[in-house]
Design an enzyme around this catalytic site. Structure first.
Site, PDB file in Angstrom:
ATOM      1  N   ALA A 295       0.853  -1.189   0.000  1.00  0.00           N
ATOM      2  CA  ALA A 295       0.000   0.000   0.000  1.00  0.00           C
ATOM      3  C   ALA A 295       0.889   1.240   0.000  1.00  0.00           C
ATOM      4  O   ALA A 295       2.048   1.186   0.418  1.00  0.00           O
ATOM      5  CB  ALA A 295      -0.870  -0.011   1.248  1.00  0.00           C
TER       6      ALA A 295
ATOM      7  N   GLY B 289       0.859  -5.330   0.660  1.00  0.00           N
ATOM      8  CA  GLY B 289      -0.198  -5.459  -0.347  1.00  0.00           C
ATOM      9  C   GLY B 289       0.332  -6.016  -1.668  1.00  0.00           C
ATOM     10  O   GLY B 289      -0.423  -6.585  -2.453  1.00  0.00           O
TER      11      GLY B 289
ATOM     12  N   GLU C 239       0.313  -9.668  -1.197  1.00  0.00           N
ATOM     13  CA  GLU C 239      -1.107 -10.052  -1.218  1.00  0.00           C
ATOM     14  C   GLU C 239      -1.655 -10.010  -2.649  1.00  0.00           C
ATOM     15  O   GLU C 239      -2.462 -10.855  -3.036  1.00  0.00           O
ATOM     16  CB  GLU C 239      -1.899  -9.138  -0.281  1.00  0.00           C
ATOM     17  CG  GLU C 239      -1.502  -9.391   1.180  1.00  0.00           C
ATOM     18  CD  GLU C 239      -2.054  -8.366   2.159  1.00  0.00           C
ATOM     19  OE1 GLU C 239      -2.423  -8.751   3.265  1.00  0.00           O
ATOM     20  OE2 GLU C 239      -2.103  -7.162   1.823  1.00  0.00           O
TER      21      GLU C 239
ATOM     22  N   GLU D  71       4.123  -5.271   7.310  1.00  0.00           N
ATOM     23  CA  GLU D  71       3.238  -4.270   7.929  1.00  0.00           C
ATOM     24  C   GLU D  71       3.555  -4.058   9.403  1.00  0.00           C
ATOM     25  O   GLU D  71       3.462  -2.952   9.920  1.00  0.00           O
ATOM     26  CB  GLU D  71       1.768  -4.691   7.783  1.00  0.00           C
ATOM     27  CG  GLU D  71       1.235  -4.644   6.352  1.00  0.00           C
ATOM     28  CD  GLU D  71       1.428  -5.925   5.571  1.00  0.00           C
ATOM     29  OE1 GLU D  71       2.258  -6.767   5.979  1.00  0.00           O
ATOM     30  OE2 GLU D  71       0.757  -6.082   4.536  1.00  0.00           O
TER      31      GLU D  71
END
Ligand code: CO8
Length: 258
Positions: free
Chosen positions: A66, A109, A112, A132
């Site tokens: 992100a 992300g 992911e 994270e």
């Protein structure tokens, strides 16, 4: 003129390559990029010329997760109202096979996102991680779920709790990736597999994806019934009859997707 955040190229034989293009911030996934990616996946699913999708980033980075700039001021309500699950759903719900070609970092992300693919081809120097925790956060798009289903609790827990990265070879051993190749060969190999799939029956490929993705989270008996039903459904398709006929006539099949 500003560079597009996503580049989509047709590679022939039904293969579309989707490339993330924010190299200055290591392909950080901001909302604009994610909206464009979701729109593109929906568009490619409706595009009869596209049979398989390759998803990739740059030579040195797949995606660094992100966009952290966005995290300085975003509130809980802002985050909720974004309903970012719709960005992911556009990829999860792709009926067409997705092959991720990962070179360099696939973090947070980005890892992911790679896990949203059906097949992951990793270059030797690829690195996967869910860092994270290092910024006071936790994974929010499958890092505590898809990762655990892919590689098991103890390997996954180590990744999400330490935030440490793993190499492509480690990811291969754990079952997080499908194949590891030389860095220069990542995209070529992903396209080669995509081209192979694009010659198969699209409806059979879609059924395999749907049953496998739904069934993995179901009790075995129900999942086996789902598989049986999908298998039975295929017997009323042109493609199933054509596949069997072509085999017996010793010629390539001509699939139509219905
Ligand atoms: N967000 C915003 N900017 C970033 C990000 C990021 N994730 N990653 C790198 N950048 C920026 C840096 O700030 C830097 O900017 P500047 O040039 O202005 O200083 C530029 O990109 C280059 O970065 P580096 O100098 O750090 O480049 P390196 O090649 O040395 O390192 C790394 C590359 C290893 C990828 C490193 O940049 C890094 O560790 N990045 C952060 C990785 C991270 O923590 N990711 C997790 C983010 S949180 C998350 O993903 C939550 C997921 C929630 C759901 C999914 C939503 C999409």
């Amino acid at each position: 003129m500003e560079e597009p955040l996503i580049i989509c190229e047709k590679k022939g034989e039904g293969v579309s390559v989707v490339r993330l293009n924010r190299p200055k911030v290591r392909n950080a996934l901001n909302s604009v990029l994610r909206q464009q990616m979701a729109d593109l996946f929906i568009q490619l699913n409706d595009d009869p010329q596209t049979k398989a999708i390759v998803l990739t980033g740059g030579d040195k980075v797949f995606a660094a997760g992100a966009d952290i700039n966005d995290f300085l001021t975003t509130s809980t309500v802002d985050m909720y109202l974004r309903h970012s699950e719709r960005y992911w759903d556009a990829i999860t719900n792709s009926r067409k096979p997705i092959i991720a070609a990962v070179n360099g970092y696939a973090l947070g992300g980005g890892c992911e996102l790679a896990m949203h693919a059906d097949i992951i081809i990793a270059g030797k120097s690829a690195k996967f991680g869910q860092p994270e925790i290092k910024i006071g956060l936790m994974p929010g798009a499958g890092g505590t779920q898809r990762l655990f289903r892919a590689i098991g609790k103890h390997k996954a827990m180590k990744m999400v709790l330490t935030g440490n990265m793993i190499s492509a070879d480690e990811a291969d051993t754990m079952g997080l990736v499908s194949e590891v190749v030389e860095d220069e060969a990542t995209i070529t190999r992903a396209i080669e597999i995509a081209k192979q799939l694009s010659h198969y029956s699209p409806i059979a490929l879609a059924q395999i994806k749907e049953v496998a993705n739904l069934g993995i989270d179901m009790p075995l008996e129900g999942a086996l019934a789902l598989e049986r039903k999908a298998f039975q459904i295929l017997f009323n398709t042109h493609d199933q009859k054509e596949g069997a006929k072509a085999f017996l006539e010793k010629r390539p099949a001509e699939y139509k997707g219905h």
